[in-house]
Write a protein that holds these residues in place. Sequence first.
Motif, short mmCIF file in Angstrom:
data_model
loop_
_atom_site.label_atom_id
_atom_site.label_comp_id
_atom_site.label_asym_id
_atom_site.label_seq_id
_atom_site.Cartn_x
_atom_site.Cartn_y
_atom_site.Cartn_z
N ALA A 1 0.82 -1.21 0.00
CA ALA A 1 0.00 0.00 0.00
C ALA A 1 0.85 1.26 0.00
O ALA A 1 0.40 2.31 -0.45
CB ALA A 1 -0.92 0.00 1.22
N ALA A 2 2.07 1.17 0.50
CA ALA A 2 2.96 2.33 0.49
C ALA A 2 3.70 2.45 -0.84
O ALA A 2 3.88 3.56 -1.37
CB ALA A 2 3.96 2.23 1.64
N LEU A 3 4.14 1.33 -1.41
CA LEU A 3 4.93 1.38 -2.64
C LEU A 3 4.10 1.85 -3.83
O LEU A 3 4.60 2.56 -4.70
CB LEU A 3 5.54 0.01 -2.94
CG LEU A 3 6.64 -0.47 -2.01
CD1 LEU A 3 7.13 -1.85 -2.42
CD2 LEU A 3 7.81 0.52 -2.01
N GLY A 4 2.82 1.45 -3.88
CA GLY A 4 1.97 1.85 -5.01
C GLY A 4 1.85 3.36 -5.14
O GLY A 4 2.23 3.94 -6.18
N PRO A 5 1.36 4.07 -4.11
CA PRO A 5 1.29 5.54 -4.20
C PRO A 5 2.66 6.20 -4.36
O PRO A 5 2.77 7.22 -5.04
CB PRO A 5 0.65 5.95 -2.86
CG PRO A 5 -0.10 4.74 -2.42
CD PRO A 5 0.70 3.57 -2.90
N ALA A 6 3.69 5.62 -3.73
CA ALA A 6 5.03 6.20 -3.86
C ALA A 6 5.50 6.18 -5.31
O ALA A 6 6.10 7.14 -5.80
CB ALA A 6 6.02 5.47 -2.95
N LEU A 7 5.22 5.09 -6.02
CA LEU A 7 5.60 5.02 -7.43
C LEU A 7 4.75 5.95 -8.28
O LEU A 7 5.26 6.63 -9.18
CB LEU A 7 5.46 3.58 -7.93
CG LEU A 7 6.52 2.58 -7.44
CD1 LEU A 7 6.13 1.16 -7.84
CD2 LEU A 7 7.89 2.93 -8.00
N LEU A 8 3.45 5.99 -8.01
CA LEU A 8 2.56 6.86 -8.79
C LEU A 8 2.92 8.33 -8.64
O LEU A 8 2.78 9.12 -9.57
CB LEU A 8 1.11 6.63 -8.36
CG LEU A 8 0.50 5.28 -8.75
CD1 LEU A 8 -0.90 5.13 -8.18
CD2 LEU A 8 0.47 5.13 -10.28
N LEU A 9 3.41 8.72 -7.45
CA LEU A 9 3.82 10.10 -7.22
C LEU A 9 5.27 10.33 -7.61
O LEU A 9 5.63 11.35 -8.21
CB LEU A 9 3.62 10.47 -5.75
CG LEU A 9 2.18 10.57 -5.24
CD1 LEU A 9 2.18 10.73 -3.72
CD2 LEU A 9 1.46 11.73 -5.90
N GLY A 10 6.13 9.37 -7.27
CA GLY A 10 7.57 9.58 -7.42
C GLY A 10 8.05 9.59 -8.86
O GLY A 10 8.91 10.40 -9.23
N LEU A 11 7.51 8.71 -9.69
CA LEU A 11 7.98 8.65 -11.08
C LEU A 11 7.68 9.94 -11.84
O LEU A 11 8.58 10.50 -12.48
CB LEU A 11 7.36 7.44 -11.78
CG LEU A 11 7.78 6.07 -11.23
CD1 LEU A 11 7.03 4.95 -11.95
CD2 LEU A 11 9.28 5.87 -11.38
N PRO A 12 6.45 10.47 -11.79
CA PRO A 12 6.21 11.76 -12.47
C PRO A 12 7.01 12.91 -11.88
O PRO A 12 7.48 13.79 -12.61
CB PRO A 12 4.70 12.00 -12.29
CG PRO A 12 4.13 10.66 -12.00
CD PRO A 12 5.19 9.92 -11.26
N LEU A 13 7.19 12.89 -10.53
CA LEU A 13 7.97 13.96 -9.91
C LEU A 13 9.43 13.90 -10.34
O LEU A 13 10.08 14.93 -10.52
CB LEU A 13 7.86 13.88 -8.38
CG LEU A 13 6.53 14.30 -7.78
CD1 LEU A 13 6.53 14.05 -6.26
CD2 LEU A 13 6.25 15.78 -8.06
N GLY A 14 9.96 12.70 -10.48
CA GLY A 14 11.35 12.56 -10.95
C GLY A 14 11.51 13.06 -12.36
O GLY A 14 12.51 13.73 -12.69
#
Length: 399
Positions: free
Chosen positions: A200-213
């Motif tokens: 549950a933590a990795l899913g939102p982190a990837l959805l937010l982190g990849l576009p932010l990167g």
Amino acid sequence: MTATILDDGRRRLVADRVLLTLWVAGAAAVLLLPFASMAPNRLVSGQPVMLWAALLPWQAWTAAGLAALLLLSALATPLPRALAHGLTLAAAWGLALLVLYGIGTYAGRAVTPDMPAARVSLGSAFWVVLFCAALAMLDAFQRLKAGMLPQVLYAVATVGAVAGLFALDLFDDLSILREYANREDAFAGEFLTHLALVGAALGPALLLGLPLGLLARRRAKLRGGLFGLLNFFQTIPSIALFALLVAPLSALGDAVPVLKAVGIKGIGAAPAVIALVMYSLLPIVRNTYAGFAGVPAAAVEAARGMGMTTRQVLWRVEVPLALPVILSGLRIVTVQAIGLTVVAALIGAGGLGTFIFQGLGQYAIDLVLLGAIPTIFLAVTADFFLQILVALSKPEGAR
């Protein structure tokens, strides 16, 4: 063969200092630290049992022989280095399995029908020898520069051998397995909860982190502020961050009953997942940025010269070339999240940390290990499989 000759003419007797250091550490642990601990029941402190007292004679002699082979592999003579590294893999593998087998057979002999409440706990020397053997295997693989397939086969053989020992019910008399037997249903639930929290933590982190990167790569003006904010999240201690989220989420749940009904409240999974996402963003964003920044400009220009659109350049050129670095960030985040989820048990989120904190409260080290060992196993397993993905994602010439 002769000993390796140094530049100044002196002969070098030791070829693998890492292996020799591990050998000395393991030998010191065997001589100075207990291999196991024997107690008449769960409430009484155990008496230390040294390795030579715990193992059967044939086990002790075999362990000594394997240790001698490891020492021989560390020397510059008489073995060629490739053969020495292969011997290290075989001897360290055998020693690790022998240590596991030895502690199991000792527990079976120590816990007799007239002492059904007796407890056999794992001692310091057991962990040191096992740890040194594992590091010796990793060091040998690095020196051999073996490919991914031999490493996978070696890992499968190791897991299969350990699973075989468990299938023989060899460890049933160990204290940690008795703790597991007393909490078997609860363990399965907390194990799944731990996995669910990490996912549950990795899913939102990837959805937010990849576009932010990607945004940090495309918009230089936003880069400093974004990384500054994410670095700030990393400086907050995990327990403090969990605690800081309790009050606002509790107030939000009270103000909006619908949110409280779906689990948004001061304690439980919601603050745990939010905190884990906050901790996971920096490695994902930074590695995503680094991956796209490392894409050769010539490759992008060549793609544009072929008539590709901006979107086609992104998905057909930039993403494939940046993927190994992005997956490396995911690897870091996954291992980090598995460890940090342990702390989430303090705010009622559940997971394997429940057993760790229960064990600390009851001064029961085996209950602590019941939560700690599966957590370590999860982290090592995730790291291993993500390493494989990183290797497979690299271009053919870069492997």
